[in-house]
Design a protein around this motif. Structure first.
Motif, mmCIF file in Angstrom:
data_model
loop_
_atom_site.group_PDB
_atom_site.id
_atom_site.type_symbol
_atom_site.label_atom_id
_atom_site.label_comp_id
_atom_site.label_asym_id
_atom_site.label_seq_id
_atom_site.Cartn_x
_atom_site.Cartn_y
_atom_site.Cartn_z
ATOM 1 N N LEU A 189 0.834 -1.204 0.000
ATOM 2 C CA LEU A 189 0.000 0.000 0.000
ATOM 3 C C LEU A 189 0.869 1.253 0.000
ATOM 4 O O LEU A 189 0.674 2.180 -0.801
ATOM 5 N N VAL A 190 1.880 1.243 0.890
ATOM 6 C CA VAL A 190 2.763 2.417 0.979
ATOM 7 C C VAL A 190 3.479 2.631 -0.346
ATOM 8 O O VAL A 190 3.532 3.743 -0.896
ATOM 9 N N SER A 203 1.294 3.896 -3.042
ATOM 10 C CA SER A 203 0.965 5.313 -2.872
ATOM 11 C C SER A 203 2.084 6.174 -3.457
ATOM 12 O O SER A 203 1.837 7.138 -4.179
ATOM 13 N N ILE A 204 3.328 5.823 -3.106
ATOM 14 C CA ILE A 204 4.447 6.623 -3.608
ATOM 15 C C ILE A 204 4.545 6.489 -5.128
ATOM 16 O O ILE A 204 4.786 7.454 -5.849
ATOM 17 N N SER A 232 2.277 5.888 -7.327
ATOM 18 C CA SER A 232 1.236 6.524 -8.131
ATOM 19 C C SER A 232 1.430 8.025 -8.218
ATOM 20 O O SER A 232 0.820 8.695 -9.025
ATOM 21 N N PHE A 233 2.296 8.564 -7.377
ATOM 22 C CA PHE A 233 2.416 10.015 -7.293
ATOM 23 C C PHE A 233 3.463 10.527 -8.276
ATOM 24 O O PHE A 233 4.458 9.852 -8.510
ATOM 25 N N PRO A 234 3.240 11.716 -8.854
ATOM 26 C CA PRO A 234 4.249 12.262 -9.766
ATOM 27 C C PRO A 234 5.618 12.342 -9.090
ATOM 28 O O PRO A 234 5.796 13.076 -8.128
ATOM 29 N N GLY A 235 6.550 11.556 -9.597
ATOM 30 C CA GLY A 235 7.839 11.403 -8.929
ATOM 31 C C GLY A 235 8.585 12.700 -8.755
ATOM 32 O O GLY A 235 9.146 12.982 -7.697
ATOM 33 N N ILE A 264 7.609 15.676 -8.388
ATOM 34 C CA ILE A 264 7.081 16.560 -7.352
ATOM 35 C C ILE A 264 7.551 16.092 -5.985
ATOM 36 O O ILE A 264 7.965 16.887 -5.140
ATOM 37 N N MET A 272 -4.434 5.006 0.552
ATOM 38 C CA MET A 272 -3.330 5.473 -0.286
ATOM 39 C C MET A 272 -3.204 6.984 -0.185
ATOM 40 O O MET A 272 -2.099 7.518 -0.020
ATOM 41 N N ILE A 321 -1.784 7.919 3.215
ATOM 42 C CA ILE A 321 -0.334 7.734 3.299
ATOM 43 C C ILE A 321 0.388 8.870 2.582
ATOM 44 O O ILE A 321 1.332 9.463 3.104
ATOM 45 N N LEU A 322 -0.095 9.213 1.408
ATOM 46 C CA LEU A 322 0.544 10.284 0.636
ATOM 47 C C LEU A 322 0.473 11.604 1.378
ATOM 48 O O LEU A 322 1.459 12.337 1.489
ATOM 49 N N ALA A 357 0.206 11.058 -14.290
ATOM 50 C CA ALA A 357 1.221 11.472 -13.321
ATOM 51 C C ALA A 357 2.427 12.046 -14.051
ATOM 52 O O ALA A 357 2.980 13.075 -13.665
ATOM 53 N N LEU A 385 1.692 15.501 -15.204
ATOM 54 C CA LEU A 385 1.786 16.534 -14.171
ATOM 55 C C LEU A 385 3.245 16.860 -13.864
ATOM 56 O O LEU A 385 3.617 18.024 -13.716
ATOM 57 N N VAL A 411 0.450 19.954 -3.485
ATOM 58 C CA VAL A 411 0.853 18.548 -3.632
ATOM 59 C C VAL A 411 -0.333 17.620 -3.358
ATOM 60 O O VAL A 411 -0.565 16.661 -4.095
ATOM 61 N N PHE A 420 -2.564 17.627 -6.252
ATOM 62 C CA PHE A 420 -1.996 16.739 -7.277
ATOM 63 C C PHE A 420 -2.325 15.288 -6.952
ATOM 64 O O PHE A 420 -2.760 14.521 -7.813
ATOM 65 N N ALA A 421 -2.092 14.917 -5.685
ATOM 66 C CA ALA A 421 -2.279 13.523 -5.276
ATOM 67 C C ALA A 421 -3.723 13.091 -5.489
ATOM 68 O O ALA A 421 -3.984 12.010 -6.022
ATOM 69 N N VAL A 455 -4.383 12.697 -9.204
ATOM 70 C CA VAL A 455 -3.817 11.463 -9.759
ATOM 71 C C VAL A 455 -4.633 10.265 -9.304
ATOM 72 O O VAL A 455 -4.975 9.387 -10.099
#
Lengths: 389, 783
Positions: A223-224, A227-228, A230-233, A235, B18, B21-22, B718, B721, B756, B759-760, B763
């Motif tokens: 999950l962790v 999450s990371i 899926s996020f725009p790296g 940023i 998710m 966590i972000l 992603a 962005l 941020v 953004f999250a 996405v």
């Protein structure tokens, strides 16, 4: 086979076609791997011999600002002037240069006195109305040519071009672009490889553990990591870089953080599929301990995928590093760094000083290309099942 | 479709952790960044209190994660003074009413700090926003810089709020022991210290006299302007007359060099008291007076003259009176508390001989002499100490019109209004208990010289304020509050709580106070517009090229397309942008303006459309009326032609840059999808039916390959962005990427977090939608 269907209509023999059809090795297109490899070897050799290859110190102001690539100084006189036949005739005559240009530095070296003009226009005007007898300038400079044309001046260039020339020109501080380009490779490679190693160092064990052990730890870790992932790296990397501050290792860590999930996901997926293989089942039924299974049966089979992803990951890291430097979150100046050179050079885009921004960008692209092509080629060689058809 | 519904629900539920966590990750990364918005915004040299209050107002003084001390305190007594420092040394800063609930920002236990012994635990509390209450003038001075919206409702002197302000060199007298003070009518104040004379005036500030730095001044007297006498301990008498210094020692006829007192009448005679008797100066020579001449003792500690011809001398053996001819002596036998007289002062009525009192200070208390009888005051009457250094009556007291009599003793200062004594000691804010000098200047301000420094009595009125932002910090003993523990009051949980309420907070710098959501509302359409435009470019380039490559497999076209896709992926997007700026902005611009060809053939078509601008979003003052925030859409909706043209001009290069960058992936994607589709049976069937090859490939096959491409588009979101951040920076495109990058420089935590998180969420939402669409198309995914 597809090839027969689509290419059946081609009766003539063509060497290009023959090459393209046969450019395969173990089912893989080796030209990708080879070109990537050659590019990389060339750039790595360049970093190793950077000190010898670079003609100048990359952080010293060795020339005048904004020298065009390869430009040398020429002596320009009016056409009716018969007295000056080259730079050796200049002493005793009135000579003009444009302030803060390479010409001044060269004339200083030769102990020739000169007058400063603030712009090419005023310098050419001075030549036209006889204020000076000779003008020392970069005769190929388009701005100079434009002035000559505008003022309809009958001039001639006498003698050989002389003085230092900078292969790729100089930047706004008069640093040699070529030397900075060569030394920049070191910085970028070091950061990218360290970042990739760091993320591999964290991602692979976590992936192995998660995939092999399963259970709730696997769920939480996945999950962790998801999450990371899926996020725009970039940023995330920007935030991390701002958090850690400048410095080689810090930038590497900031980049590494965003690529840990890449390794984690890959390794975990592979472990899950390998765990279901018959030979693992066999080993288990023969009484192999979990550690044995993990390190002797599972891990060796993950390695090919890791090699491929590592290569691609280095390419990614190079781009991210360049992006961070471009945003001003990279290494502190004056360390030679392509991204930073671009971020400083962009201010001179409107002035048309193309050489300051072109070459660092080309180098970033080439280095990234090397790693990504190598990765792509390796992928086809090491994981044959993934190739097309 | 029950299974699809279940899939959607599980997928949505998975998105929540998710995001959580972000959000957490982002919060901690942003907040641990070195530096903070307050430091980034303010110039150096801003007082710490100012920074502290700003930090409090922004919620930055709370612990990051868990705050077990973040409790509230409710004021128990009717009225409570909050101090600016804890312990007995703190000055009163705020007055709060009973029942006021404040946050506790710190708690200090009694045993942690030796200075707090006997006072119990102390709490640092923070005044809440929208607070109305009394504030000390000092507190007000700096608060004015922080809370611009404060309003003053009333002004009043509050009993018990007087404070002693301390002065020390260089903003104070040269020495620490201030033994004598004399004020001139002009407003000049003279201070005699153990390191010489210092003068203070409003115009010049503090002026120490370096020549006197090695002398200890014991007394000052002046009979007329610009003519002052200074008694020194060991160096005789100093006189400054019209800025000229002169000195008199034993060589000039003084009986001793240790001079304790000086008093006179106009310019002469001037009496001085030394350790070996007194001496009188007639303008030319000194005449010594010893006990043999009728003086009670030889150590003359105090002299007071009535301004005519009578002088009183305080000695170790009693009080002497000299009327110009005869000496009279008063001792303990006459009613003095002790023979040892140390200080003298008489009021105006006494000086004129019309009643009044002479006050005599001894080492055993104070005595009042009305000309006939003696009244004594001792510690039992409320006098602060028995050994008296100085007696001073305020001018009003001297005239008998109210005012106070001040007595400086070794145990503190006391003031007497005729009825009761009030005492001031180190515990109430004095620099030292040993009070040596008292003076009230023309403005009515009282100055006190002690062995530990100079103090000024501050009884300025307090202000009743309405403070919209709150945040002032004060200390008070813990036992004055009812404390309620509130453990979740930390930066993190407040932030989470705000997020749940869909509140992204306010900007911390440089647009302090502006809601982040407002900024995002303004910036997001720009990013969205760029994203849509570049996706359009991507699809227009990527899909046809990929389809072509698949169609012409293993041809030069195929390899070119594939090399293009590999190379374009490896090119840094910002560099691509720079190159476009150079080529289409700068070079094209130069050529377009100078070339005759362009003038003749291109200008009639493009007019001012070329050259393309290299930064910004639309021409100045061209922005269309705000409807959606997307300039192109808005200008079409409002039929605003010029705005549309301008928006398109500005859009072209950024969209091309980002679109081209992403198109590499789409070429690959389309190519491999098309290759798969071209192998399917229905394609063979189509071909068998003799449908034209072009129609088979670009009609039937591409249509079928397009669905997975569309869904893959979501996965590229992603990357889009991330690319947008760099593209926006390159082209100064005022979108969210540029906004975030700018705010990182200011450490504007809320704005960074806000963008941020936005953004999250974006996405996550896009990938959720894509996943659901995919599951809908391909039911196998659901399992």
């Amino acid at each position: 086979m597809m090839r027969e269907e689509t290419n059946a209509a081609l009766p003539r023999f063509s060497p290009v076609r023959w090459f393209l059809d046969n450019a395969k090795w173990y089912g893989a297109e080796w030209w990708i791997t080879i070109s990537g490899g050659v590019l990389l070897v060339a750039i790595i050799l360049m970093t190793i011999f950077a000190d010898r290859l670079a003609p100048y110190d990359p952080i010293k102001f060795v020339g005048a600002p904004f020298n065009r690539p390869g430009a040398q100084q020429s002596v320009v006189v009016l056409q009716e002037n018969d007295e000056i036949h080259g730079v050796e005739d200049l002493p005793g005559h009135t000579v003009g240069i444009v302030t803060n240009s390479q010409a001044g530095r060269e004339l200083d070296k030769l102990d020739i006195l000169y007058q400063d003009y603030t712009s090419i226009r005023t310098a050419v005007e001075a030549l036209a109305n006889g204020e000076i007898e000779a003008l020392v300038t970069d005769a190929d400079d388009p701005k100079y040519r434009e002035q000559i044309r505008k003022q309809e001046l009958a001039v001639k260039t006498v003698g050989e071009p002389f003085g230092d020339s900078f292969v790729l020109g100089t930047d706004n501080y008069g640093r040699d672009v070529f030397s900075r380009m060569i030394h920049g490779a070191r910085t970028v490679l070091a950061i990218a490889i360290v970042a990739a190693l760091l993320s591999a160092g964290f991602g692979i064990p976590l992936g192995l553990l998660s995939g092999f052990a399963g259970g709730s730890m696997d769920k939480v870790l996945s999950l962790v990591m998801d999450s990371i992932y899926s996020f725009p790296g970039l940023i995330l990397a920007i935030a991390m870089a701002a958090l850690l501050g400048p410095g080689m290792l810090n930038i590497a860590i900031a980049i590494a953080v965003i690529y840990v999930p890449v390794y984690f996901r890959l390794v975990r997926g592979k472990v899950l599929s390998i765990k279901a293989e018959v030979y693992v089942e066999a080993a288990r039924s023969l009484g192999a301990s979990p550690a044995t299974i993990l390190f002797l049966y599972v891990f060796p089979n993950v390695i090919p995928s890791i090699v491929v992803i590592f290569s691609v990951n280095v390419a990614d890291s190079i781009l991210t590093e360049a992006g961070l430097s471009f945003l001003g979150l990279g290494l502190p100046p004056p360390t030679p760094d392509w991204g930073m050179d671009l971020s400083f050079g962009r201010r001179f885009v409107p002035s048309g000083y193309w050489w300051i921004i072109t070459f660092p960008g080309v180098m970033i692209a080439l280095l990234t290309l090397g790693f990504s092509m190598l990765g792509e080629g390796l992928n086809e060689i090491l994981n044959p099942r993934l190739t097309e058809n | 479709m029950k299974t699809l519904r279940v899939y959607i629900i599980t997928r949505v539920l998975l998105t929540i952790p998710m995001l959580f966590i972000l959000v957490t990750l982002v919060f901690f990364i942003v907040r641990i960044m070195p530096g903070d918005p307050v430091e980034a915004m303010l110039r150096p040299g801003v007082p710490q209190e100012y920074k502290d209050q700003l930090k409090h107002n922004l919620g930055l003084d709370l612990p990051l994660f868990l705050n077990f001390q973040g409790s509230t305190a409710k004021v128990r007594p009717e009225q409570l003074f909050l101090q600016d420092k804890m312990g007995p040394g703190g000055g009163k800063a705020l007055l709060v009413e009973q029942g006021l609930v404040m946050e506790i920002s710190k708690r200090v236990k009694e045993k942690e700090d030796p200075a707090l012994e006997g006072t119990g635990d102390w709490l640092q509390v923070v005044v809440p926003p929208e607070w109305t209450g009394w504030v000390s003038p000092d507190q007000f001075d700096w608060m004015r810089q922080v809370n611009t919206e404060m309003t003053v409702e009333a002004e009043e002197v509050i009993p018990g709020t007087e404070t002693w302000i301390r002065f020390a060199a260089p903003e104070g007298p040269a020495g620490t022991e201030v033994n004598a003070i004399w004020g001139e009518k002009s407003g000049l104040l003279w201070f005699g210290t153990d390191r010489g004379v210092t003068r203070w005036s409003e115009a010049m500030g503090w002026e120490p006299f370096a020549d006197t730095a090695d002398k200890t001044i014991t007394a000052i007297w002046s009979g007329r302007p610009a003519d002052l006498w200074f008694a020194t301990d060991g160096a005789g008498v100093l006189r400054v007359k019209s800025n000229k210094w002169s000195s008199f020692t034993t060589a000039d006829g003084l009986p001793g060099d240790r001079v304790f007192s000086v008093w006179g009448k106009g310019s002469k005679p001037v009496w001085v008291g030394t350790d070996r008797g007194a001496a009188v100066y007639d303008g030319e020579t000194w005449t010594a007076v010893t006990p043999d001449d009728g003086l009670a003792g030889q150590e003359v500690r105090a002299i007071w003259g009535d301004g005519k011809r009578t002088f009183w001398f305080g000695t170790e053996a009693g009080l002497s009176r000299f009327d110009g001819e005869e000496w009279t002596t008063y001792t303990a036998a006459d009613g003095l508390p002790s023979d040892r007289v140390l200080a003298l002062w008489g009021d105006e009525a006494f000086a004129k001989g019309q009643g009044g009192n002479l006050w005599v200070g001894t080492d055993a208390g104070l005595a009042r002499f009305d000309g006939e009888t003696w009244t004594t005051y001792t510690t039992a009457d409320g006098l602060v100490g028995h050994r008296i250094n100085v007696i001073y009556g305020e001018p009003a007291f001297a005239k008998g019109q109210g005012g106070k009599l001040w007595v400086g003793t070794q145990e503190g200062a006391g003031s007497f209004d005729g009825q009761t004594w009030q005492t001031y000691t180190a515990a109430s804010g004095l620099s030292d208990d040993d009070v040596r000098a008292v003076w009230q200047d023309n403005g009515g301000t009282l100055w006190l010289g002690t062995a530990g420094g100079l103090n000024r009595f501050d009884s300025r009125p307090w202000l009743k304020l309405y403070v919209p932002e709150g945040g002032m910090v004060g200390w008070a003993p813990a036992d004055r509050f009812d404390v309620k523990v509130k453990p979740l009051d930390s930066q993190y949980f407040n932030y989470l709580g705000d997020l749940l309420r869909l509140d992204l907070g306010v900007s911390m710098a440089p647009t302090r106070g502006r809601p982040v959501a407002e900024d995002l509302k303004l910036k997001f359409p720009a990013t969205l517009e760029l994203a849509i435009a570049s996706l359009t470019v991507t699809i227009l380039i990527g899909v046809p090229l990929g389809a072509l490559a698949a169609h012409k497999r293993r041809s030069v076209t195929d390899y070119t397309a594939r090399i293009f896709s590999i190379v374009i992926w490896a090119v840094p997007v910002f560099w691509l942008g720079l190159m476009f700026q150079l080529i289409f902005g700068v070079y094209l611009g130069e050529w377009y303006e100078t070339s005759a060809f362009a003038r003749q053939y291109l200008y009639p078509i493009f007019h001012d459309f070329l050259p393309l601008p290299i930064s910004g979003r639309i021409g100045t003052e061209m922005a269309p009326q705000h409807i959606t925030g997307l300039y192109i859409l808005d200008s079409i909706l409002t039929l605003n032609g010029p705005a549309l043209v301008s928006a398109l001009r500005y859009m072209l290069l950024p969209a091309l840059t980002l679109g081209l960058y992403l198109s590499g992936v789409f070429v690959r994607l389309t190519r491999s999808n098309m290759l798969d589709t071209l192998q399917e049976d229905f394609i063979t069937a189509c071909r068998a039916r003799g449908i034209r090859e072009r129609s088979v490939v670009y009609g039937h096959a591409l249509k079928n390959a397009f669905i997975p491409i569309l869904t893959m588009m979501g996965l590229q979101f992603a990357a889009l962005l991330a690319g947008a951040v760099l593209t926006e920076t390159t082209f100064s495109w005022p979108g969210m990427g540029l906004f975030m990058w700018e705010r990182i420089g200011y450490r504007d935590f809320n704005s960074i977090q806000g963008s941020v998180v936005f953004f999250a969420v974006l996405v996550a939402a896009v990938s959720l939608i894509v996943d659901i669409i995919y599951a809908w198309i391909d039911p196998r995914i659901r399992y």
